[in-house]
Design an enzyme around this catalytic site. Sequence first.
Site: not given
Length: 441
Positions: A28, A124, A171, A325, A352
């Site tokens: 970011r 993904r 996300q 995570d 993931k």
Amino acid sequence: MTTPHRFSRQNPLTGRIRVPGDKSISHRSLMLGALAVGETTVTGLLEGEDVLATAAAMRAMGAGVERDEGGTWRIHGVGVGGLLQPERALDMGNSGTSTRLLMGLLASHPVTAAFTGDASLSGRPMGRVIEPLSRMGASFEPSPGGTLPLMMRGAHPAVPISYRLPVASAQVKSAVLLAGLNTAGITTVIEPVPTRDHSERMLAGFGAKLEIGEDDGANGKERVIRLHGEAELKPQTIEVPGDPSSAAFFIVAALVTEGSDLVIENVGLNPTRAGLVEVLRQMGGSIEEMDPREVGGEPVADLRVRHSALSGIEVDPAIAPSMIDEFPVFFVAAALANGRTTTSGLDELRVKESDRLSAMATALTAIGARVEERGDGLVIDGTGGEPLAGGGPVTTHLDHRIAMSMAIAGLASRNGVEVDDTAPIATSFPNFMALLEGAMR
């Protein structure tokens, strides 16, 4: 080319270490710095392959992104709306975060961009981001199944939307908010379950106008974020705190390795990311926060972690988003605890870098753990502190967190654990092996 490695019992983990910078904040910092007008400086940036993919993408769209000899990154931004059309496909490597956030960033810019990635990333799903961004006016041509390679065309002008997240995902939330930066009006995201809030903290820090509140939803209070578009972002000086997801491997390693007494410096303890520490403390883990402080709007502390006898627990699914995570390495701790640990509400782990529930169940079973795989979680009966048998090679499916988690399992095994490929670790934690060896000297 694969890089197998066997991890085995060695000395306790002692002394002081510092893990790399937070990956979420690093991504970011580069993106928002590229949208500010002027020079943003960043120290402590995670220089793993995922973050470098973001840096390369911002360069490809006109921002100046340079690293000086001292390790400080300088980003010369082009302003909101000023990103240029990239001349070639944006190669995202293994980084799902880069891909989904950049899709959001570009959704409200008048550019066309192609996204590519490695074999793991190309499997993904991107549909959960494509859906809200399409409502804002962007158009997408993904591969069959909604995956990469993918072509997108941004909308100009984009349309502000009010979007309720169907699944807890920082996300997706971030992608919609980033699209809202260059969209006239107010873009709203509604979170039934709070997720990590780095985007909101950093957007506010760069000068975007945000309003965060609560509304009554069908199942209780919902978090509502409103972003005022056509923002003017101001350059910042950012010190990136240590990544709690990287610290997690060393926290668990010290807890399960007899005689360990380790200090991990400068760890980010954002409440939306610190679930693992809370859960390990519930299991009896000795994790002490020293010198708590605030750095760049983020809570930070040094963590002193000592070997502890852990007890199995039932993990509250409400805490899952704040440690999503960290579950692979948490499963290792559970496999060595006394009694049964039950987890649920972890559907997100199936999409993931790999299906982390299935991958960890298979890997832990292969080295002697007792694991039952359920649809949305694992049930693990621990050894009561006795070492696991070990073995392998275990299959990591090109997933860096599976590789590092099984490396930690090897430290608490009789015969060591062979990991089939350690190369993917470089995506998020380039000096993992060196740091681990140094802590055990």
